[in-house]
Design an enzyme around this catalytic site. Structure first.
Site, PDB file in Angstrom:
ATOM      1  N   CYS A 113       0.819  -1.229   0.000  1.00 46.98           N
ATOM      2  CA  CYS A 113       0.000   0.000   0.000  1.00 46.98           C
ATOM      3  C   CYS A 113       0.844   1.266   0.000  1.00 46.98           C
ATOM      4  O   CYS A 113       0.344   2.341  -0.306  1.00 46.98           O
ATOM      5  CB  CYS A 113      -0.946   0.010   1.190  1.00 46.98           C
ATOM      6  SG  CYS A 113      -1.957  -1.459   1.281  1.00 46.98           S
ATOM      7  N   HIS A 253      -3.644   7.038   2.871  1.00 48.60           N
ATOM      8  CA  HIS A 253      -3.996   5.742   2.291  1.00 48.60           C
ATOM      9  C   HIS A 253      -5.351   5.342   2.850  1.00 48.60           C
ATOM     10  O   HIS A 253      -5.622   5.508   4.035  1.00 48.60           O
ATOM     11  CB  HIS A 253      -2.934   4.699   2.653  1.00 48.60           C
ATOM     12  CG  HIS A 253      -3.344   3.298   2.319  1.00 48.60           C
ATOM     13  ND1 HIS A 253      -3.847   2.963   1.078  1.00 48.60           N
ATOM     14  CD2 HIS A 253      -3.344   2.154   3.056  1.00 48.60           C
ATOM     15  CE1 HIS A 253      -4.136   1.675   1.072  1.00 48.60           C
ATOM     16  NE2 HIS A 253      -3.848   1.167   2.259  1.00 48.60           N
ATOM     17  N   ASN A 283     -10.207  -0.450   0.027  1.00 51.13           N
ATOM     18  CA  ASN A 283      -8.750  -0.329   0.083  1.00 51.13           C
ATOM     19  C   ASN A 283      -8.174  -0.797  -1.253  1.00 51.13           C
ATOM     20  O   ASN A 283      -8.208  -1.986  -1.557  1.00 51.13           O
ATOM     21  CB  ASN A 283      -8.224  -1.184   1.254  1.00 51.13           C
ATOM     22  CG  ASN A 283      -6.708  -1.153   1.376  1.00 51.13           C
ATOM     23  OD1 ASN A 283      -6.015  -0.658   0.494  1.00 51.13           O
ATOM     24  ND2 ASN A 283      -6.210  -1.701   2.468  1.00 51.13           N
TER      25      ASN A 283
HETATM   26  N1  COA Z   1     -18.242  -9.499   8.895  1.00 58.80           N
HETATM   27  C1  COA Z   1     -18.664  -9.772  10.132  1.00 58.80           C
HETATM   28  N2  COA Z   1     -17.862 -10.113  11.139  1.00 58.80           N
HETATM   29  C2  COA Z   1     -16.538 -10.132  10.889  1.00 58.80           C
HETATM   30  C3  COA Z   1     -16.024  -9.851   9.629  1.00 58.80           C
HETATM   31  C4  COA Z   1     -16.917  -9.520   8.599  1.00 58.80           C
HETATM   32  N3  COA Z   1     -16.529  -9.228   7.365  1.00 58.80           N
HETATM   33  N4  COA Z   1     -14.664  -9.951   9.677  1.00 58.80           N
HETATM   34  C5  COA Z   1     -14.355 -10.299  10.937  1.00 58.80           C
HETATM   35  N5  COA Z   1     -15.484 -10.403  11.669  1.00 58.80           N
HETATM   36  C6  COA Z   1     -15.589 -10.750  13.076  1.00 58.80           C
HETATM   37  C7  COA Z   1     -14.386 -11.464  13.599  1.00 58.80           C
HETATM   38  O1  COA Z   1     -14.487 -12.845  13.332  1.00 58.80           O
HETATM   39  C8  COA Z   1     -14.437 -11.164  15.081  1.00 58.80           C
HETATM   40  O2  COA Z   1     -15.386 -12.007  15.662  1.00 58.80           O
HETATM   41  P1  COA Z   1     -15.147 -12.595  17.154  1.00 58.80           P
HETATM   42  O3  COA Z   1     -15.075 -11.381  18.037  1.00 58.80           O
HETATM   43  O4  COA Z   1     -16.324 -13.447  17.354  1.00 58.80           O
HETATM   44  O5  COA Z   1     -13.847 -13.330  17.068  1.00 58.80           O
HETATM   45  C9  COA Z   1     -15.002  -9.734  15.108  1.00 58.80           C
HETATM   46  O6  COA Z   1     -15.641  -9.536  13.837  1.00 58.80           O
HETATM   47  C10 COA Z   1     -13.941  -8.669  15.320  1.00 58.80           C
HETATM   48  O7  COA Z   1     -12.848  -8.909  14.447  1.00 58.80           O
HETATM   49  P2  COA Z   1     -11.599  -7.992  14.428  1.00 58.80           P
HETATM   50  O8  COA Z   1     -10.617  -8.499  13.408  1.00 58.80           O
HETATM   51  O9  COA Z   1     -11.099  -7.808  15.827  1.00 58.80           O
HETATM   52  O10 COA Z   1     -12.227  -6.622  13.933  1.00 58.80           O
HETATM   53  P3  COA Z   1     -11.589  -5.207  13.816  1.00 58.80           P
HETATM   54  O11 COA Z   1     -12.392  -4.228  14.570  1.00 58.80           O
HETATM   55  O12 COA Z   1     -10.106  -5.225  14.062  1.00 58.80           O
HETATM   56  O13 COA Z   1     -11.813  -4.856  12.268  1.00 58.80           O
HETATM   57  C11 COA Z   1     -10.499  -4.775  10.265  1.00 58.80           C
HETATM   58  C12 COA Z   1     -11.218  -5.653  11.283  1.00 58.80           C
HETATM   59  C13 COA Z   1      -9.807  -5.661   9.261  1.00 58.80           C
HETATM   60  C14 COA Z   1     -11.550  -3.934   9.600  1.00 58.80           C
HETATM   61  C15 COA Z   1      -9.474  -3.868  10.976  1.00 58.80           C
HETATM   62  O14 COA Z   1      -8.728  -4.643  11.881  1.00 58.80           O
HETATM   63  C16 COA Z   1      -8.537  -3.163  10.055  1.00 58.80           C
HETATM   64  O15 COA Z   1      -8.930  -2.318   9.275  1.00 58.80           O
HETATM   65  N6  COA Z   1      -7.243  -3.434  10.170  1.00 58.80           N
HETATM   66  C17 COA Z   1      -6.163  -2.691   9.538  1.00 58.80           C
HETATM   67  C18 COA Z   1      -6.176  -2.784   8.055  1.00 58.80           C
HETATM   68  C19 COA Z   1      -4.981  -2.081   7.537  1.00 58.80           C
HETATM   69  O16 COA Z   1      -4.674  -0.979   7.899  1.00 58.80           O
HETATM   70  N7  COA Z   1      -4.227  -2.741   6.691  1.00 58.80           N
HETATM   71  C20 COA Z   1      -2.977  -2.203   6.282  1.00 58.80           C
HETATM   72  C21 COA Z   1      -3.049  -1.451   5.064  1.00 58.80           C
HETATM   73  S1  COA Z   1      -3.493  -2.456   3.719  1.00 58.80           S
END
Ligand code: COA
Length: 326
Positions: A113, A253, A283
């Site tokens: 990214c 980004h 993204n």
């Molecule tokens: N729909 C519904 N539930 C989902 C899901 C989806 N698409 N994806 C994950 N979940 C669930 C998980 O299984 C988890 O369930 P649990 O609590 O029963 O285990 C819960 O939602 C929380 O998951 P978590 O991964 O902790 O969520 P989060 O708040 O961290 O959000 C992202 C997930 C990916 C949106 C977030 O972590 C993120 O944006 N990360 C950084 C991305 C980034 O900057 N990347 C680098 C640049 S590319």
């Protein structure tokens, strides 16, 4: 003073729209969850047969036109991508051919990214060194081809697109004021594609185990991203002796709306001064900043002499900033 100045931008998003509701039909997720956790409402995906270099061509062509130059004027083409058409040749070489940019050298930058900002930094250095005068930097991704459409933790996040900028030698005060690049390979497994390279070449087994798709430990990545971005933004401001209130537009980004809001809050910056495209494109990795930049230009959000702060974070891990006097 010699600067590398952006003299034209362009962008392209494939026509095919995939909404959160469309993804609700594919995996166990909901529009509410995706919007609340990421800010994404829809994304674009390539048509069958459309490739990264096709997207790069559309964006690059527009940038060249906006710059008022000919493709033959370009000395170098840099493409930031983690989804190249093929492992060889580089997507930059494919693009060089499609644009008929006959005299241009061409190579890809593999910084996920952060790829576009790494490209801007390289272009800036080449121009300042006197080696090249006119450089096309593109961020282009066909992430849908590397997305596991059965994995709800990643498939809701990514989209396809491309953005481009032509940089040219400028004897004056406008242009790229600074770039700062960073990496930490110790965090490589937070965001990676396990197979398809020399470590794990494609086999029936790697395909069976879905190892050719993007894997991300989202939560851990989130925490590192917020910290790294805060540091790199601070670094850019300190280096240039600039106060946050002097920034006219932040072009981050577009990975997660909450990360972007945290950065705006940290800079005490109203969201009106922050470019947002994540709701409609998701993204798009290396493409997200140049797509947002081009949109800002087209919408008249960027005026001559404005101060623009660009920041990115991605797989590698890599992170970067660029401060630009428009
Ligand atoms: N729909 C519904 N539930 C989902 C899901 C989806 N698409 N994806 C994950 N979940 C669930 C998980 O299984 C988890 O369930 P649990 O609590 O029963 O285990 C819960 O939602 C929380 O998951 P978590 O991964 O902790 O969520 P989060 O708040 O961290 O959000 C992202 C997930 C990916 C949106 C977030 O972590 C993120 O944006 N990360 C950084 C991305 C980034 O900057 N990347 C680098 C640049 S590319």
């Amino acid at each position: 003073m010699i600067h590398a100045r952006i003299i034209g931008t362009g962008s392209y998003a494939p026509k095919k729209v995939l909404t959160n509701h469309d993804i609700e039909k594919m995996v166990e997720t909901s529009d509410d969850w995706i919007v609340e956790r990421t800010g994404i409402r829809e994304r674009r995906v390539c048509e069958k047969g459309q490739t990264t270099s096709d997207l790069a061509y559309e964006a690059g062509h527009k940038a060249i036109k906006a710059a008022g130059i000919a493709a033959q004027d370009i000395d170098l083409i840099i493409v930031g991508t983690l989804t190249p058409d093929t492992a060889m040749p580089s997507t930059a070489c494919v693009l060089q051919s499609k644009l008929h940019a006959k005299k241009a050298a061409a190579f890809d930058v593999y910084a996920a990214c952060s790829g576009f900002l790494y490209g801007i930094s390289i272009a800036d250095a080449f121009i300042k060194s006197g080696m090249y005068t006119t450089i096309l930097v593109v961020g282009a991704e066909a992430l849908s081809r590397f997305t596991d459409w059965e994995d709800r933790t990643t498939c809701v996040l990514f989209g396809d697109g491309a953005g481009a900028a032509v940089l040219q030698r400028h004897a004056g005060k406008r242009g790229v004021l600074s770039t700062h690049l960073h990496s930490d390979g110790n965090f490589g497994d937070l965001l990676h594609i396990p197979a398809g390279g020399a470590a794990h070449p494609a086999t029936a087994d790697t395909v069976e185990r879905r190892q050719h798709y993007i894997k991300m430990k989202g939560n851990e990545t989130f925490k590192v991203a917020v910290r790294a971005l805060e540091e790199v933004v601070e670094e850019a401001l300190t280096h240039n002796k600039v106060k946050p209130e002097e920034i006219d537009l932040l072009i981050p980004h577009q990975a997660n709306l909450r990360i972007i809001q945290a950065m705006a809050k940290r800079l005490n910056m109203p969201m009106e001064k922050v470019m947002l495209t994540i709701h409609k494109y998701g993204n798009t990795s290396a493409a997200s900043i140049p797509m947002a930049l081009d949109e800002a230009v087209r919408e008249g959000k960027v005026k001559d002499n404005d101060l623009l702060l660009l920041e990115a974070f991605g797989g590698g891990l890599t992170w970067a900033s660029a401060l630009i006097r428009w």
